[in-house]
Scaffold this active site. Structure first.
Site, PDB file in Angstrom:
ATOM      1  N   HIS A 197      11.058  73.058 -15.149  1.00  0.00           N
ATOM      2  CA  HIS A 197       9.832  73.722 -15.586  1.00  0.00           C
ATOM      3  C   HIS A 197       9.372  73.064 -16.881  1.00  0.00           C
ATOM      4  O   HIS A 197      10.178  72.872 -17.789  1.00  0.00           O
ATOM      5  CB  HIS A 197      10.102  75.210 -15.813  1.00  0.00           C
ATOM      6  N   ARG A 235      -0.253  78.583 -19.856  1.00  0.00           N
ATOM      7  CA  ARG A 235      -1.214  77.509 -19.592  1.00  0.00           C
ATOM      8  C   ARG A 235      -2.337  77.993 -18.684  1.00  0.00           C
ATOM      9  O   ARG A 235      -3.481  77.592 -18.819  1.00  0.00           O
ATOM     10  CB  ARG A 235      -0.500  76.300 -18.970  1.00  0.00           C
TER      11      ARG A 235
END
Ligand SMILES: Cc1cc2nc3c(=O)[nH]c(=O)nc-3n(C[C@H](O)[C@H](O)[C@H](O)COP(=O)(O)OP(=O)(O)OC[C@H]3O[C@@H](n4cnc5c(N)ncnc54)[C@H](O)[C@@H]3O)c2cc1C
Ligand code: FES
Lengths: 539, 227
Positions: free
Chosen positions: A324, A344
């Site tokens: 990740h 994000r």
């Protein structure tokens, strides 16, 4: 120790982040071209580091590249090699045995029960101590007007670099809206607009906003709801905690017929006989591939892979792990823990030590991670922490600027709390991140009804392989867990009545030991691992 | 950041010297405990690792998550990995989202003293007392909202003089809210009906049969919904 937050030198870098913010607020770094993506993956993604993997010497995947840490376990001895067990003495008899009490196991139990099966869930820690509980960002489903299962299919298969099993992808996208509806009917509190429309946002690699969430406790909300539902049927579903399966049992007709459990507290063994056995043991982040820190729960040690491999089940895409892009890199107590992709998704950009963008913030995870690794390792643009770890900035304060004050607190309460506990305020300051080991893209090969090549053995969830190909997109795993958990439960529920079991045997384990010897494998390793050993490390 | 120092802590009364940079969980492991109980997610999501502690020279009892609390010098600690809170038996689809349901399943809701011990003991800093007050008024939506971030560690139960089962009352309210009180997602039910009616069968069959080169082209040129 006092919690003092960022150091003065980190603060200097943060000033550059703040200074560059107005100019980049509405301007993302461009996406990489397909050719650039391939190149950056090849050069920087941990899967491509040759020393990280080796070829298996025995079993159905003999000759296949496998991460060293997993290969060691797959080629290990049975934990029963020196145990005397009386298979005539059956401790527990059930229609359907489910190994693993996470999301997939719980969903499977509910469906198998609907089809009239008596179900036994056995799990290593507590029911719900699982990766499912930790998912923050959300779950995908194409249920909006501008979206469709076909569009979802395209995103899944492109995200997986066109390696996914098309039949599994079809099952995933086709069942997705039904799964959300099912969860809604069980009382899951998804984020909604006042008129009931589900709130959906983008995730890495999505072409439509189809990520559904429940604040940033999406997995917890699903897990605790499923667990509470399982607890509503104690007469049909029994749960035994702290009793991991350590070996599958077969019968003399070549069917999987249950498992041997180990009571972690008393060290007793239990023989469980079952007409259908579902492996739902989740991932393997706690094997710390390539020395990476991980986001996974304590029990994610790939046990299901080891047990299935010993009865001859084939593994698919086991040479690819998901790193990740945004694991915590500071403070040191939480290194490797997840900073959800939703950060994000809500608009936060990724920046180097100079406060400059160097990657589109929502590339697929493998590409985004590779770009961060390059920025730090090759270009030397990382931010150093006092413990020597390096990372890049994730500009969380942008979120309130873009969406209004209070958004971070409202949308990301778990993240705010996680960092506040250790002296960092993510509303005001950016978050330091570095890629972390997150997800097992592959696993035991399954068909759309969750059956495997071995009769009596079904698999669902992160332990399975094929649906995500070489790279899973965010939000498709919680979905996978529910879609295939339900499918596994349904298949087992439809089949158990027809199964006639023979005599229980562990002949496959003896055969396995002979195979190891023939291949000249000398090892002290006993597997499955069950729990990692962190004693005296100060992790 | 402060220097690394070795500090004394007391695990169930026994003294160990550990680095001051560790969480309580890390310190237990550093001291040599291989944890079986009292550990799950290691990231403050599962509620497995509740810990009660006291500091030298301070009579107060503190509660924290072992995975989310830094060790301090002179910490006397013990883990509470399990607490036997009562859970009522029910089937959600047979319930009505009313105050009467709450009182029938958890009669002791009415006995809450409002003392606030629960709120003080919550490692998630939730306003437990406030949601219990909402439960006493039958305001299910408010209980659902205020309790949403509960990780069900059970520490409020352990301290409650009225013997309430707050996390179980809370999850009942959240499920009642999610199923009966929250507005339905109409577009979702509609999409499920479309799929069941076979609306996408043909297109799905077609995209599955599309050669890889063409799929790649479709993927690389697909339009992306703007932010
Ligand atoms: C921090 C984090 C965040 C994530 N965020 C997202 C997200 O936002 N969206 C998304 O889609 N996905 C997300 N994922 C991925 C997703 O949560 C998992 O892939 C998924 O929940 C796995 O579900 P599962 O049921 O297959 O396994 P798990 O939920 O991990 O359950 C496996 C269970 O099996 C038990 N078990 C293991 N070995 C044995 C054994 N030998 N015997 C008995 N029991 C055993 C385990 O203890 C556990 O209870 C995230 C994962 C993590 C770790
Ligand atoms: S281990 Fe899950 S909350 Fe601490």
């Amino acid at each position: 120790m006092k919690l003092e937050g960022y150091t003065p030198s980190m603060r200097e870098s943060i000033e550059r982040v703040v200074a560059s913010r107005p100019a980049r607020l509405h301007v993302d770094y461009p996406m990489l071209s397909p050719a650039e993506k391939q190149e950056i993956l090849r050069k920087f993604h941990p899967d491509y580091i040759p020393e990280g993997m080796r070829e298996l010497r025995v079993g159905p995947n003999k000759g296949g590249r496998t991460p060293n840490e997993l290969a060691d376990l797959l080629e290990g001895h049975s934990r029963l090699s020196s145990v005397e067990l009386d298979l005539e003495k059956i401790d527990l008899d059930t229609d359907v045995l489910i190994i693993g009490g996470g999301g997939a196991g719980s969903a499977a139990a509910l469906l198998a029960r609907e089809y009239g099966a008596k179900v036994l869930i056995v799990t290593k820690l507590r029911h719900g101590d699982a990766n499912t509980m930790m998912a923050q960002g959300g779950i995908q489903a194409a249920d909006k007007e501008n979206d469709s299962p076909v569009q979802h299919y395209l995103d899944v298969i492109g995200g997986g670099h066109f390696t996914n099993d098309p039949d599994l992808v079809e099952a995933l996208v086709r069942d997705a809206p039904e799964v959300i509806l099912w969860l809604e009917s069980l009382g899951c509190m998804f984020d909604k607009h006042p008129d009931g429309t589900l709130v959906t946002i983008h995730g890495g690699g999505t072409s439509r906003k189809r990520m559904h969430s429940a604040r940033d406790y999406s997995g917890a909300e699903i897990m605790r709801t499923l667990r509470d539902e399982v607890r509503s049927y104690p007469e049909d579903i029994t749960v035994i905690e702290f009793a991991p399966a350590i070996e599958l049992l077969m019968d003399d007709k070549g069917q999987v017929a249950g498992a041997v459990l180990l009571n972690l507290e008393t060290e007793e063994h239990y023989v469980v006989r079952a007409k259908q056995t579902i492996i739902a043991t989740g991932g393997s982040g706690r094997l710390h591939y390539m020395g990476y820190a991980c986001t996974n729960h304590y029990g994610a040690t790939g046990d299901g892979l080891v047990m299935a491999y010993r009865v001859g089940a084939r593994l698919a895409f086991i040479d690819t792990m998901q790193y990740h892009p945004t694991g915590a890199a500071f403070p040191e107590q939480i290194i490797g823990l997840l900073v959800t992709e939703k950060v994000r998704g809500l608009g936060a950009q990724v920046l180097n030590v100079h406060g400059e963008q160097f990657v589109f913030p929502r590339e697929t995870r493998d590409v985004e991670s590779s770009a961060i690794i390059r920025e730090v390792k090759e270009r030397g643009n990382g931010v150093k922490t006092p413990s020597g770890f390096e990372g890049v900035w994730l500009d969380s304060p942008m979120i309130d600027i873009l969406h209004g004050p209070g958004t971070v607190e409202k949308e990301l309460p778990a993240m705010v709390r996680q960092f506040r506990r250790f002296g960092v305020d993510i509303v005001r300051d950016p978050i330091l991140v570095y890629p972390t080991l997150h997800y097992q893209n592959g696993g035991i090969a399954i068909r759309p009804d969750c059956t495997t090549d071995i009769p009596g053995l079904l698999v669902a969830g992160e332990a399975s392989g094929g649906v995500h190909g070489r790279n899973r997109l965010m939000g498709n795993s919680l979905l996978d867990v529910c879609v295939f958990g339900r499918r596994a439960g349904r298949t087992a529920g439809q089949r158990f009545r027809e199964v006639q079991l023979g005599k229980l045997t562990l002949a496959h384990v003896e055969a396995w030991e002979r195979e190891l010897a023939q291949a000249g494998i000398e090892t002290e390793v006993q597997s499955p691992l069950l729990l990692p050993d962190y004693t005296r490390h100060g992790r | 950041m402060a220097e690394l120092e070795m500090i004394p802590i007391y695990i169930m009364g026994k003294r160990y010297i550990v680095p001051n940079t560790l969480t309580i969980m890390g310190a237990l492991e550093y001291a040599g405990y291989k944890l079986i109980r009292g550990v799950g997610c290691r990231a403050a999501f599962c509620g497995a690792c509740s810990t009660v502690y006291r500091l030298e020279g301070d009579p107060k009892l503190y509660i924290g998550l072992a995975c989310g609390t830094l060790v301090q010098p002179g910490m006397y600690l013990t883990q509470i990995p399990f607490y036997p809170a009562e859970r009522a038996q029910y089937r959600l689809h047979e319930l009505e989202p009313t105050f009467a349901t709450l009182v029938r399943l958890y009669p002791q809701v009415l006995k809450c003293l409002g003392c606030g011990t629960c709120t003080k003991s919550c490692p998630q800093d939730l306003k437990v007392k406030d949601y219990m007050a909402a439960a006493m008024r039958g305001d299910i939506a408010r209980v659902a909202d205020l309790s949403f971030d509960c990780i069900m560690c059970g520490m409020c139960v352990s301290r409650c003089p009225a013997e309430e089962a707050q996390p179980n009352i809370a999850i009942l309210c959240r499920r009642l809210y999610g199923k009966y009180l929250a507005p339905r997602a109409q577009h979702l039910a509609q999409r499920v009906a479309e799929i069941e009616a076979g609306r996408y069968d043909e297109e799905l069959a077609k995209i599955k049969a599309t050669p890889e080169a063409e799929l790649r082209h479709m993927y690389n040129t697909r339009d992306i919904e703007p932010e």
